[in-house]
Write a protein that holds these residues in place. Structure first.
Motif, PDB file in Angstrom:
ATOM      1  N   MET A   1       0.903  -0.988  -0.025  1.00 56.10           N
ATOM      2  CA  MET A   1       0.003  -0.501   0.420  1.00 56.10           C
ATOM      3  C   MET A   1       0.820   1.018  -0.130  1.00 56.10           C
ATOM      4  N   LYS A   2      -0.004   2.228  -0.828  1.00 58.85           N
ATOM      5  CA  LYS A   2       1.188   3.534  -0.850  1.00 58.85           C
ATOM      6  C   LYS A   2       0.640   4.567  -0.487  1.00 58.85           C
ATOM      7  N   LYS A   3       0.866   5.656  -0.315  1.00 60.96           N
ATOM      8  CA  LYS A   3       0.304   6.726   0.010  1.00 60.96           C
ATOM      9  C   LYS A   3       1.310   8.253  -0.959  1.00 60.96           C
ATOM     10  N   PHE A   4       0.675   9.462  -1.214  1.00 58.09           N
ATOM     11  CA  PHE A   4       0.909  10.264  -1.866  1.00 58.09           C
ATOM     12  C   PHE A   4       1.328  11.211  -0.200  1.00 58.09           C
ATOM     13  N   ILE A   5       3.187  12.019  -0.682  1.00 59.25           N
ATOM     14  CA  ILE A   5       2.341  12.880   0.780  1.00 59.25           C
ATOM     15  C   ILE A   5       3.058  14.331  -0.415  1.00 59.25           C
ATOM     16  N   ILE A   6       2.073  14.761  -0.481  1.00 60.96           N
ATOM     17  CA  ILE A   6       2.054  16.850  -1.266  1.00 60.96           C
ATOM     18  C   ILE A   6       2.671  18.110  -0.187  1.00 60.96           C
ATOM     19  N   GLU A   7       3.736  18.721  -0.546  1.00 56.80           N
ATOM     20  CA  GLU A   7       3.462  20.004   0.829  1.00 56.80           C
ATOM     21  C   GLU A   7       3.405  20.636  -0.576  1.00 56.80           C
ATOM     22  N   GLY A   8       2.307  21.722  -0.089  1.00 64.74           N
ATOM     23  CA  GLY A   8       1.177  22.193  -0.976  1.00 64.74           C
ATOM     24  C   GLY A   8       1.770  23.295  -1.609  1.00 64.74           C
ATOM     25  N   THR A  46       3.198   3.355 -18.912  1.00 67.87           N
ATOM     26  CA  THR A  46       3.101   2.866 -17.870  1.00 67.87           C
ATOM     27  C   THR A  46       2.505   2.980 -16.945  1.00 67.87           C
ATOM     28  N   ILE A  47       1.296   2.648 -16.777  1.00 68.47           N
ATOM     29  CA  ILE A  47       0.220   2.084 -15.198  1.00 68.47           C
ATOM     30  C   ILE A  47      -0.127   0.982 -15.241  1.00 68.47           C
ATOM     31  N   ASP A  48      -0.289   0.801 -14.166  1.00 72.82           N
ATOM     32  CA  ASP A  48      -0.821  -0.741 -13.248  1.00 72.82           C
ATOM     33  C   ASP A  48      -1.927  -1.250 -14.438  1.00 72.82           C
ATOM     34  N   ASP A  49      -2.918  -0.607 -15.061  1.00 71.73           N
ATOM     35  CA  ASP A  49      -3.979  -1.438 -15.848  1.00 71.73           C
ATOM     36  C   ASP A  49      -3.500  -2.012 -16.812  1.00 71.73           C
ATOM     37  N   VAL A  50      -2.232  -1.556 -17.516  1.00 72.01           N
ATOM     38  CA  VAL A  50      -1.328  -1.904 -18.438  1.00 72.01           C
ATOM     39  C   VAL A  50      -0.429  -3.129 -17.965  1.00 72.01           C
ATOM     40  N   ASP A  51      -0.088  -3.669 -16.490  1.00 74.08           N
ATOM     41  CA  ASP A  51       0.945  -4.738 -15.712  1.00 74.08           C
ATOM     42  C   ASP A  51       0.376  -5.683 -16.009  1.00 74.08           C
ATOM     43  N   SER A  52      -0.902  -4.691 -15.285  1.00 74.07           N
ATOM     44  CA  SER A  52      -2.619  -6.460 -15.080  1.00 74.07           C
ATOM     45  C   SER A  52      -2.864  -6.562 -16.196  1.00 74.07           C
ATOM     46  N   LEU A  53      -2.869  -6.084 -17.611  1.00 73.82           N
ATOM     47  CA  LEU A  53      -3.372  -6.736 -18.823  1.00 73.82           C
ATOM     48  C   LEU A  53      -2.186  -7.850 -19.483  1.00 73.82           C
ATOM     49  N   VAL A 366      -6.689  12.549   3.364  1.00 74.33           N
ATOM     50  CA  VAL A 366      -7.388  12.130   2.916  1.00 74.33           C
ATOM     51  C   VAL A 366      -7.354  11.285   1.994  1.00 74.33           C
ATOM     52  N   THR A 367      -8.511  10.170   1.097  1.00 76.39           N
ATOM     53  CA  THR A 367      -8.032   8.721   0.899  1.00 76.39           C
ATOM     54  C   THR A 367      -9.359   9.017  -0.796  1.00 76.39           C
ATOM     55  N   ALA A 368      -8.367   8.304  -2.003  1.00 75.68           N
ATOM     56  CA  ALA A 368      -8.978   8.757  -3.100  1.00 75.68           C
ATOM     57  C   ALA A 368      -9.875   7.216  -2.949  1.00 75.68           C
ATOM     58  N   SER A 369     -10.727   7.055  -3.578  1.00 83.03           N
ATOM     59  CA  SER A 369     -12.084   6.046  -3.617  1.00 83.03           C
ATOM     60  C   SER A 369     -12.046   5.602  -5.292  1.00 83.03           C
ATOM     61  N   ASP A 370     -11.250   6.737  -5.854  1.00 86.63           N
ATOM     62  CA  ASP A 370     -11.497   5.865  -7.516  1.00 86.63           C
ATOM     63  C   ASP A 370     -10.129   6.464  -8.383  1.00 86.63           C
ATOM     64  N   LEU A 371     -10.025   6.241  -9.207  1.00 85.91           N
ATOM     65  CA  LEU A 371      -9.241   6.897  -9.994  1.00 85.91           C
ATOM     66  C   LEU A 371      -9.325   8.294 -10.149  1.00 85.91           C
ATOM     67  N   ARG A 372      -9.981   8.774 -10.589  1.00 85.90           N
ATOM     68  CA  ARG A 372     -10.166  10.762 -11.727  1.00 85.90           C
ATOM     69  C   ARG A 372     -10.859  11.352  -9.428  1.00 85.90           C
ATOM     70  N   ALA A 373     -10.941  10.310  -8.712  1.00 87.27           N
ATOM     71  CA  ALA A 373     -11.338  11.327  -7.777  1.00 87.27           C
ATOM     72  C   ALA A 373      -9.774  11.047  -7.121  1.00 87.27           C
ATOM     73  N   ALA A 393      -3.731   5.474  -3.271  1.00 88.56           N
ATOM     74  CA  ALA A 393      -2.536   5.616  -4.424  1.00 88.56           C
ATOM     75  C   ALA A 393      -2.410   4.602  -5.305  1.00 88.56           C
ATOM     76  N   GLU A 394      -3.221   3.648  -5.235  1.00 86.02           N
ATOM     77  CA  GLU A 394      -3.140   2.463  -6.034  1.00 86.02           C
ATOM     78  C   GLU A 394      -4.358   3.349  -6.888  1.00 86.02           C
ATOM     79  N   HIS A 395      -5.659   3.609  -6.529  1.00 83.68           N
ATOM     80  CA  HIS A 395      -6.075   3.812  -7.847  1.00 83.68           C
ATOM     81  C   HIS A 395      -5.375   4.490  -8.568  1.00 83.68           C
ATOM     82  N   ILE A 396      -4.440   5.941  -8.612  1.00 84.16           N
ATOM     83  CA  ILE A 396      -4.183   6.924  -8.796  1.00 84.16           C
ATOM     84  C   ILE A 396      -2.930   5.407 -10.377  1.00 84.16           C
ATOM     85  N   LEU A 397      -2.285   5.261  -9.328  1.00 86.15           N
ATOM     86  CA  LEU A 397      -1.287   4.481 -10.611  1.00 86.15           C
ATOM     87  C   LEU A 397      -2.046   3.643 -11.335  1.00 86.15           C
TER      88      LEU A 397
END
Ligand code: UD1
Length: 421
Positions: A1-8, A46-53, A366-373, A393-397
């Motif tokens: 499991m991963k997360k992004f850390i952003i300094e805004g 290079t995205i995780d969906d391509v790796d899965s396919l 905060v938590t991303a529940s889906d890719l575009r969120a 983060a896995e949704h975004i990747l």
């Protein structure tokens, strides 16, 4: 499991290069199995969906070699292995194997898709199309078994709802059917044109893509080719909105303007200054007097549902009151509570998102529940004061090629870390 850390609050400047379109790629890969010799796809993200396919291809005994954005797929030794569960269920686009297996073998077993949770996402229109072509469909324990006791025969198919997935899947299934198939009320997204372009290069006979009537004359044989994937209009839109939020002059390169006219028009209405070139867009340094707009998503060429979440942080910083109505996925609102916690004046009433601005955002967990969120929350984190920890983060990747590196190059302070770190 991963997360992004952003300094805004760090200004973005420079240029960012858009990758090949995810939503094309995830259909082009299953389409490639229809050839009897190798297919080479260029500009593959290079995205995780391509790796899965790729992993699914290998389970079908299809060789796949992926290096430097070039994916070579050799389906000549493919085996039609039943895939009722497992990784095939990890992404929604694996449903394109249904259409492709139907065309290639006339039968198969594919587990029902996963993917982003955007509320109900039925596949009844895909099934209706397959049945119209002569397929027998059985559903059991979350998997679809299909067969064609009498082969596949072209048919006239009317889609009750404009659907990207159903249009592509029926096109895949019909490409080798006997006679002519007509898909009416077809979706017109650029990714559908991209898939038809590949299939036609392989020897298919598809006409009318990009309009709402697609005609497919079945052919016997499809062969390998090379094909370069179109740029990702949603990724482009994500960086354009980020540049408008916190940019000090950003070029978004490898863009087909016509594919994102709806977004650019809205940003222009808000007062974002942009220069449009042949294959890039320059976003001028951010203005702090942006005006609120209303957004209503629609099938292409309307405002893309996939961009309503990424543009939301920009609306939060604009002056006035506005609403976002997602007519494609009305329940695509999981980003709203996260934005509230960052300080936005935003809420949902009867599937409509109401925003009052301008508001400054503050970093938090905060938590991303889906890719575009996820894309929305990255934009929000870039604009917020302080630190945002973005989980999920896995949704975004799944769908953004090297997003961390691309944003870092623009000057953002963003890192992808293991959750245990
Ligand atoms: C694709 C995109 C997704 C985008 C969506 C809408 C891919 C991999 N994903 O998803 O990023 O958000 O288009 O532009 O390309 N519907 C039915 N029955 C069906 C199929 C769809 O009722 O059998 C409805 C859906 O619930 C939705 C609408 O049709 O309300 C459009 O969905 P569709 O275009 O099929 O979306 P996807 O192809 O899943």
């Amino acid at each position: 499991m991963k997360k992004f850390i952003i300094e805004g609050g760090r200004p973005l400047s420079g240029e960012v290069l858009v990758s090949g379109a995810k939503n094309s790629t995830v259909a082009l890969i299953p389409a490639a199995i229809l050839a009897d010799s190798p297919v080479v796809l260029e500009a593959v993200p290079t995205i995780d969906d391509v790796d899965s396919l790729i992993s699914i291809l290998r389970d079908f005994n299809v060789s796949a070699d992926f290096q430097e954005h070039v994916l070579r797929i050799d389906p000549s030794q493919m085996e039609n292995v039943p895939m009722p569960e497992g990784k095939i269920q990890s992404l929604r686009a694996s449903y394109y194997f249904m259409g492709a297996l139907l065309a290639k073998y006339g039968e198969g077993t594919v587990g029902l898709p996963g993917g982003c949770s955007l509320g109900p996402r039925p596949i009844d229109l895909h099934i209706k199309g397959f049945e119209a072509l002569g397929a027998k469909i059985e559903s059991e324990n979350g998997a679809i078994h299909f067969s064609t006791p009498n082969g596949l025969t072209g048919a006239d198919i009317y889609l009750d709802v404009v659907s990207v997935g159903a249009t592509i899947n029926i096109m895949l299934a019909a490409v080798k059917a006997k006679g002519q198939t007509v898909i009416d009320n077809a979706a017109r997204e650029p990714e559908i044109i991209d898939v038809a372009t590949l299939l036609n290069k392989m020897g298919a006979n598809i006409k009318g893509v990009g309009t709402s009537t697609i005609r497919i004359e079945g052919v016997d044989h499809l062969h390998g080719v090379s094909h370069a994937i179109i740029p990702d209009r949603i990724e482009a839109g994500t960086y354009l909105t980020a540049a408008a939020l916190v940019g000090q002059g950003v070029y978004v390169k490898n863009v087909i303007f016509e594919h994102i006219e709806g977004l650019v028009a809205k940003m222009g209405e808000m007062g974002v200054k942009m220069d449009v070139y042949e294959d890039k867009i320059y976003v001028h340094p951010q203005a702090d007097d942006l005006e609120m707009v209303n957004i209503k998503t629609a099938a292409y060429p309307g405002f893309a549902t996939d961009l309503q979440q990424p543009i939301t942080p920009l609306l939060i910083t604009a002056h006035g009151s506005g609403v976002i109505e997602d007519t494609i996925y009305p329940k695509r609102v999981n980003h709203v509570p996260e934005l509230q916690r960052m300080g936005a004046d935003i809420h949902v009433v009867d599937d409509t998102i109401h925003i009052k601005g301008p508001k400054s955002l503050t970093g938090t967990k905060v938590t991303a529940s889906d890719l575009r969120a996820g894309a929305c929350l990255i934009n929000a984190g870039l604009a917020a004061s302080g630190r945002t920890d973005l989980y999920g983060a896995e949704h975004i990747l799944r769908g953004y090629d090297n997003i961390c590196e691309k944003l870092q190059k623009l000057g953002a302070k963003i890192d992808l870390v293991d959750i245990d770190d």
